[in-house]
Design a protein around this motif. Structure first.
Motif, PDB file in Angstrom:
ATOM      1  N   GLY A 267     -21.731 -14.466 -87.106  1.00  0.00           N
ATOM      2  CA  GLY A 267     -22.026 -13.437 -86.028  1.00  0.00           C
ATOM      3  C   GLY A 267     -22.006 -11.809 -86.343  1.00  0.00           C
ATOM      4  N   VAL A 268     -22.016 -11.684 -87.647  1.00  0.00           N
ATOM      5  CA  VAL A 268     -22.234 -10.347 -87.946  1.00  0.00           C
ATOM      6  C   VAL A 268     -23.733 -10.040 -88.262  1.00  0.00           C
ATOM      7  N   PRO A 269     -24.502  -8.987 -87.454  1.00  0.00           N
ATOM      8  CA  PRO A 269     -25.637  -8.991 -87.618  1.00  0.00           C
ATOM      9  C   PRO A 269     -25.948  -8.410 -89.047  1.00  0.00           C
ATOM     10  N   ASP A 270     -27.617  -8.865 -89.380  1.00  0.00           N
ATOM     11  CA  ASP A 270     -27.880  -8.422 -90.608  1.00  0.00           C
ATOM     12  C   ASP A 270     -27.992  -6.875 -90.785  1.00  0.00           C
ATOM     13  N   GLY A 271     -28.126  -6.266 -89.757  1.00  0.00           N
ATOM     14  CA  GLY A 271     -28.457  -4.748 -89.749  1.00  0.00           C
ATOM     15  C   GLY A 271     -28.385  -4.210 -88.497  1.00  0.00           C
ATOM     16  N   GLY A 272     -28.882  -2.970 -88.157  1.00  0.00           N
ATOM     17  CA  GLY A 272     -28.752  -2.304 -86.613  1.00  0.00           C
ATOM     18  C   GLY A 272     -29.965  -2.431 -85.980  1.00  0.00           C
ATOM     19  N   ARG A 273     -30.950  -3.662 -86.134  1.00  0.00           N
ATOM     20  CA  ARG A 273     -32.232  -3.662 -85.460  1.00  0.00           C
ATOM     21  C   ARG A 273     -32.006  -3.940 -84.011  1.00  0.00           C
ATOM     22  N   VAL A 604     -29.328 -27.046 -90.870  1.00  0.00           N
ATOM     23  CA  VAL A 604     -29.708 -26.791 -92.437  1.00  0.00           C
ATOM     24  C   VAL A 604     -28.796 -26.088 -92.883  1.00  0.00           C
ATOM     25  N   ARG A 605     -28.117 -26.522 -93.807  1.00  0.00           N
ATOM     26  CA  ARG A 605     -27.224 -25.771 -94.610  1.00  0.00           C
ATOM     27  C   ARG A 605     -27.634 -24.108 -95.279  1.00  0.00           C
ATOM     28  N   GLY A 606     -27.053 -23.184 -94.818  1.00  0.00           N
ATOM     29  CA  GLY A 606     -27.403 -22.125 -95.124  1.00  0.00           C
ATOM     30  C   GLY A 606     -28.493 -21.480 -94.137  1.00  0.00           C
ATOM     31  N   ARG A 607     -28.975 -22.322 -93.290  1.00  0.00           N
ATOM     32  CA  ARG A 607     -29.867 -21.689 -92.033  1.00  0.00           C
ATOM     33  C   ARG A 607     -29.507 -21.947 -90.780  1.00  0.00           C
ATOM     34  N   GLY A 608     -28.426 -22.609 -90.569  1.00  0.00           N
ATOM     35  CA  GLY A 608     -27.955 -22.994 -89.271  1.00  0.00           C
ATOM     36  C   GLY A 608     -28.638 -24.028 -88.306  1.00  0.00           C
ATOM     37  N   ILE A 609     -28.002 -24.481 -87.222  1.00  0.00           N
ATOM     38  CA  ILE A 609     -28.812 -25.273 -86.340  1.00  0.00           C
ATOM     39  C   ILE A 609     -30.092 -24.856 -85.665  1.00  0.00           C
ATOM     40  N   ASP A 610     -30.907 -25.597 -85.175  1.00  0.00           N
ATOM     41  CA  ASP A 610     -32.033 -25.308 -84.488  1.00  0.00           C
ATOM     42  C   ASP A 610     -31.533 -24.453 -83.073  1.00  0.00           C
ATOM     43  N   ALA A 611     -31.978 -23.269 -83.330  1.00  0.00           N
ATOM     44  CA  ALA A 611     -31.368 -22.454 -82.132  1.00  0.00           C
ATOM     45  C   ALA A 611     -32.492 -23.039 -80.855  1.00  0.00           C
ATOM     46  N   ASN A 612     -33.744 -23.197 -80.874  1.00  0.00           N
ATOM     47  CA  ASN A 612     -34.592 -23.835 -79.744  1.00  0.00           C
ATOM     48  C   ASN A 612     -33.925 -24.871 -79.131  1.00  0.00           C
ATOM     49  N   ALA A 613     -33.553 -25.837 -80.080  1.00  0.00           N
ATOM     50  CA  ALA A 613     -32.821 -27.145 -79.619  1.00  0.00           C
ATOM     51  C   ALA A 613     -31.610 -26.994 -78.757  1.00  0.00           C
ATOM     52  N   ILE A 638     -21.024 -28.752 -93.440  1.00  0.00           N
ATOM     53  CA  ILE A 638     -21.841 -28.757 -92.197  1.00  0.00           C
ATOM     54  C   ILE A 638     -20.941 -28.647 -91.106  1.00  0.00           C
ATOM     55  N   THR A 639     -19.496 -28.905 -90.977  1.00  0.00           N
ATOM     56  CA  THR A 639     -18.595 -28.525 -90.077  1.00  0.00           C
ATOM     57  C   THR A 639     -18.542 -27.206 -89.910  1.00  0.00           C
ATOM     58  N   ARG A 640     -18.624 -26.574 -90.822  1.00  0.00           N
ATOM     59  CA  ARG A 640     -18.290 -25.009 -90.998  1.00  0.00           C
ATOM     60  C   ARG A 640     -19.975 -24.448 -90.523  1.00  0.00           C
ATOM     61  N   GLU A 641     -20.707 -24.797 -90.940  1.00  0.00           N
ATOM     62  CA  GLU A 641     -22.137 -24.442 -90.433  1.00  0.00           C
ATOM     63  C   GLU A 641     -22.344 -24.524 -88.971  1.00  0.00           C
ATOM     64  N   ALA A 645     -22.900 -21.831 -86.179  1.00  0.00           N
ATOM     65  CA  ALA A 645     -24.233 -21.490 -85.517  1.00  0.00           C
ATOM     66  C   ALA A 645     -23.956 -21.308 -84.053  1.00  0.00           C
ATOM     67  N   VAL A 646     -22.996 -22.497 -83.421  1.00  0.00           N
ATOM     68  CA  VAL A 646     -23.195 -22.438 -82.009  1.00  0.00           C
ATOM     69  C   VAL A 646     -22.288 -21.259 -81.456  1.00  0.00           C
ATOM     70  N   ALA A 647     -21.710 -20.302 -82.173  1.00  0.00           N
ATOM     71  CA  ALA A 647     -20.820 -19.412 -81.684  1.00  0.00           C
ATOM     72  C   ALA A 647     -21.665 -18.465 -80.907  1.00  0.00           C
ATOM     73  N   GLU A 648     -22.925 -18.457 -81.293  1.00  0.00           N
ATOM     74  CA  GLU A 648     -23.911 -17.592 -80.658  1.00  0.00           C
ATOM     75  C   GLU A 648     -24.485 -18.109 -79.275  1.00  0.00           C
ATOM     76  N   PHE A 649     -23.921 -19.247 -78.906  1.00  0.00           N
ATOM     77  CA  PHE A 649     -24.530 -19.945 -77.622  1.00  0.00           C
ATOM     78  C   PHE A 649     -23.316 -20.339 -76.860  1.00  0.00           C
ATOM     79  N   GLU A 650     -23.398 -19.680 -75.683  1.00  0.00           N
ATOM     80  CA  GLU A 650     -22.040 -19.991 -74.893  1.00  0.00           C
ATOM     81  C   GLU A 650     -21.838 -21.280 -74.355  1.00  0.00           C
ATOM     82  N   GLY A 651     -20.666 -21.776 -74.304  1.00  0.00           N
ATOM     83  CA  GLY A 651     -20.473 -23.185 -73.765  1.00  0.00           C
ATOM     84  C   GLY A 651     -20.283 -24.159 -74.598  1.00  0.00           C
ATOM     85  N   PHE A 652     -20.764 -24.155 -75.774  1.00  0.00           N
ATOM     86  CA  PHE A 652     -20.975 -25.582 -76.760  1.00  0.00           C
ATOM     87  C   PHE A 652     -19.416 -25.283 -77.404  1.00  0.00           C
ATOM     88  N   ASP A 653     -19.029 -26.635 -77.588  1.00  0.00           N
ATOM     89  CA  ASP A 653     -17.768 -27.075 -78.414  1.00  0.00           C
ATOM     90  C   ASP A 653     -18.294 -27.353 -79.981  1.00  0.00           C
TER      91      ASP A 653
END
Length: 851
Positions: A267-273, A604-613, A638-641, A645-653
């Motif tokens: 959840g921490v951005p890579d920068g201020g873009r 994908v470990r290190g890359r997260g879940i498919d955001a478009n999915a 993968i549990t941690r990954e 990943a889903v923290a950025e998407f509202e509503g998913f457990d």
């Protein structure tokens, strides 16, 4: 740990001053802050090269950070806390992105945004402006929060130098029309305006009715003689062909390259873009020391324990008479264009905890002449192709004063958008660095994607799920694959070649596929025997986990007792989770007569879940109904990954439901026993003929699902449906046992114990691996190691029986020793060959037995 800098006896602007007559006039500290170089730019001949910016000149990270932080403290004092809390800080790409961050940190109360030259689809522009003297002029403002710049508080603009004031005037003019305010503060390392430029800014401030203050470290002017532009261009043309190359280095092999997993805070951005808040900074502050320690471990650097009073105790350093004379290693943390702040903070943390001489700089788009002279600011350059698919197309990029810098190691920090094949190409940045330092470590910061709620228009752009028989050997109603079909792409590579590339940092494991394992007749017979033996055991676990899900999912939306037929949406993590998701769907249909939607997505470990999915699921289902499904847990990576990943998407457990949880990583499971699940014995031929998922930038675009292949040619060997049918045939005989077990589980404390993670850390240290990613616990993960990776050895629980027959057979075929051990929480653990190269194995690819 305080370190003093050596003072150069020759001013790094002497060469230009003597040849062009360019000079600096002003404050006494200007020569210490600035040097001079010549640029390949038709608009301005000279370049003021900052010694404290961390762009062209490697500098101690603390010096760079403190310069900006101190300016921020002065701004806060100027404004007062009340006004500072209403302010927004805006930095300029690419050079001042890190400086602006540091200023915002010094202010501490205000959010930060920097301009960018990288368009991001789906993020609306909040403004833009031109930088007239630059070679790349267009700046975009892309805040995630569209109201970030809309407030009435002060706007603080940060640039490395304030030369003519044109860029700042263009910015204020653009933003003031949209978001008028009555106060601006301009912050720069140096104020080099001529008198007419100062008057122009004062007139502009009066015109818009706003107060404009300026804060800088030093001020002065640049004296430019007549015809300096033409003379400078002639000098560049004269020297370009014969200077600027990296200095010759002694003949030696290219430096070793490897990748370090930072575990960047979720959840921490890579920068201020897209914006960076004080809360983001606090979280980064807390995590930066741990990330620095991971880098130090990757470089085998002694580290220090820092106490609250700043005292440091070095551990792991040499002791004895020769220790004091031993030179401390020189380490460069090299950032990437606009990505300046993340590597700077990693550098300051590494500087604080590592017994090393740490320096920091970044790559750049800016073409500058290099002259190897102590009186010139840019002495060497490395040239390499752009590796982040820039909007303005391919081109050269540069790293200055890195070659010849005497660095024992370089930590290259890029964002995940820039972790592309071009970065790893023979002429790419990593290869260039490896020619000038013994060790190159790649650290990838996940590129932050702003969360934009789904709109019907955008949702319609995503394709419908792939289904059998066109994609996979499963029936169309069994599973919908939220993937794209890459069956025609050449993705397979020999196992040993993949392992070397992965461990060296040359590639991510998701960028290629292993060659599909073709089982021998003996192995196929072993699979069938294992399935006959374990089908009832698997059926019981399927029933238990499915009934648990059916009982608990309705409670997420407060539907207790109101819906007699709750319908969770099963979302399997492809591909190991897919057969389990199909079986859970079959159980719900068999026992309760309900059809559960079932999809498979990529993670994908290190890359997260498919955001478009996830976006597709948000548009078609209530996220509260989604249940993520996997086959088993190992150490819980993968549990941690998934949770991150889903923290950025509202509503998913983020809870995962698994068939077996031997690692104690989840609370929804069929069993916590570590036993053979036959679907782990094979690859695609027990998973609907689908490969593992692929994420590669040249194949998967920002609007695409992750990819996978359908191995139609393996249909004769396919046992996917045979596996499902064999387990489903045992549902009735285990129903009573399932009901009793579920009743007991629902009343029990099922909180994760993370026992597996602790065991993996212990094994990693005990066997001298020092990388938990190379320790794969459990029968399923061990089987994957033997099928897909280069195994080193197998640890088997003493007395383990038939569950390990296939493991022993595969180990025998691969020439891998099986070591029986006591007190193992798993039935077995697979160890991947540490620090693997093809030379570490025999000619046939078998692992070498270590002494």
């Amino acid at each position: 740990m305080t370190r003093k800098e050596n003072v150069d006896v020759v001013w790094s602007g002497t060469w230009v001053a003597e040849r062009l007559g360019v000079g600096l006039r002003g404050d006494e500290q200007l020569p210490a802050l600035l040097g001079l170089a010549l640029r390949r730019n038709p608009k301005r001949a000279h370049l003021l090269v900052s010694n404290v910016l961390g762009k062209h000149v490697p500098q101690a990270p603390s010096v760079v950070y403190d310069a900006g932080h101190g300016l921020g403290e002065r701004v806060r004092k100027l404004l007062g806390d009340e006004e500072a809390a209403r302010a927004v800080v805006l930095g300029y790409a690419e050079t001042a992105t890190g400086l602006g961050h540091s200023v915002a940190d010094g202010i501490a109360l205000a959010p930060y945004l920097h301009s960018t030259r990288r368009p991001v689809e789906g993020v609306e522009r909040a403004g833009g402006f031109e930088e007239s003297h630059s070679h790349a002029t267009s700046h975009l403002l892309l805040p995630e929060d569209p109201d970030l710049l809309a407030g009435e508080g002060p706007l603080i603009l940060v640039d490395d130098e304030f030369s003519t004031g044109n860029t700042v005037l263009n910015t204020i003019r653009d933003l003031h029309e949209r978001y008028p305010r009555d106060r601006y503060v301009i912050v720069a390392l140096v104020d080099m305006r001529a008198e007419q430029d100062r008057a122009r800014l004062e007139s502009f401030a009066t015109e818009i009715g706003a107060r404009v203050d300026l804060v800088s470290l030093a001020s002065g002017t640049v004296s430019l003689p007549e015809g300096v532009l033409e003379k400078g261009q002639a000098l560049v043309a004269q020297y370009e062909a014969r200077t600027g190359e990296a200095p010759k280095t002694p003949e030696r092999p290219a430096g070793r390259m490897r990748r370090v997993e930072l575990e960047w805070p979720e959840g921490v951005p890579d920068g201020g873009r897209h914006g960076f808040t004080p809360e983001h900074r606090d979280r980064l502050d807390a995590e930066a020391p741990a990330m620095a320690r991971r880098i130090a471990r990757a470089l085998d650097l002694p580290t220090a324990t820092v106490t609250g009073d700043g005292a440091a105790t070095v551990t792991g350093a040499a002791t004895g008479d020769g220790a004091a004379a031993r030179p401390r290693p020189r380490v460069l943390v090299l950032g990437f264009e606009e990505l300046m702040y993340a590597p700077l903070r990693l550098g300051t943390a590494l500087e604080r905890i590592a017994d090393a001489e740490v320096r920091y700089s970044t790559t750049t788009r800016s073409p500058v002449l290099a002259v190897d002279d102590p009186g010139y600011a840019i002495r060497t350059r490395l040239v390499f192709p752009a590796h982040d698919d820039p909007a303005d197309g391919p081109g050269e990029r540069y790293a200055y004063n890195v070659a010849g810098g005497g660095f024992d190691a370089v930590v290259a920090v890029v964002d995940s958008v820039a972790d592309t094949p071009r970065l790893h190409a023979p002429d790419g940045l990593l290869a260039q660095l490896a020619g000038h330092t013994p060790h190159v470590v790649l650290a990838v910061v996940p590129s932050y994607t702003p969360h934009t709620p789904y709109t019907p228009g955008r949702a319609s752009m995503l394709p419908e799920p792939l289904r059998g028989p066109a994609f996979s050997s499963y029936a169309a109603d069994e599973v919908g694959w939220l993937l794209q079909d890459l069956s025609d792409a050449e993705l397979e590579a020999p196992t040993e070649e993949r392992e070397e590339a992965i461990q060296s940092g040359g590639a991510h494991y998701a960028e290629s596929l292993p060659v599909e394992y073709q089982p021998s007749a003996e192995y196929q017979q072993l699979f069938k025997a294992a399935l006959d033996t374990s089908a009832a055991r698997i059926a019981r676990a399927v029933g238990t986990v499915t009934e648990t899900v059916l009982a608990e999912v309705p409670l997420r939306r407060g539907r207790r007792g109101t819906d007699p037929h709750p319908r969770p949406v099963l979302v399997s993590l492809a591909r190991a989770g897919t057969p389990v998701g199909v079986l859970m769907r079959r159980w719900a249909q068999h026992r309760h007569g309900i059809d559960l939607p079932h999809y498979a997505v990529s993670i994908v470990r290190g890359r997260g879940i498919d955001a478009n999915a996830l976006r597709w699921l948000q548009q078609h289902h209530d996220p509260a109904d989604v249940v993520f499904v996997d086959g088993w847990t190992g150490k819980g990576a993968i549990t941690r990954e998934l949770a991150a990943a889903v923290a950025e998407f509202e509503g998913f457990d983020p809870e995962i439901a698994v068939l077996a949880d031997p690692g104690g990583c989840v609370r929804t499971y069929g069993t916590r026993e570590d036993f053979l699940i036959p679907s782990a014995c094979l690859n695609s031929t027990v998973s609907g003929l689908i490969s593992r998922t692929v994420l590669r930038s040249d194949l998967v675009g920002p609007d695409d699902f992750h990819g996978a292949k359908f191995y139609r040619e393996l249909a004769d060997a396919d046992v996917s449906n045979h596996f499902l049918d064999s387990v489903a045939a045992r549902f009735d005989e285990v129903a009573v046992a399932v009901d009793a077990e579920v009743k007991e589980l629902l009343a029990a404390d099922r909180a994760p114990t993370w026992e597996g993670w602790a065991a993996v850390e212990r094994i990693s240290e005990e066997y001298g691996i020092h990388d938990v990613n190379l320790v794969k616990p459990g029968v399923g993960e061990t089987t994957r190691v033997l099928l897909r990776r280069v195994p080193w050895k197998i640890l088997a629980k003493r007395g383990a029986g038939a569950d390990l027959d296939h493991v022993r057979l595969l180990a025998e075929h691969r020439g891998v020793p099986v070591e029986e051990v006591d007190e193992l929480p798993y039935t077995c653990v697979g160890l991947i060959h540490p620090q693997y190269t093809r030379g570490a194995t025999g000619a046939d690819g078998r692992a070498v037995t270590t002494p």
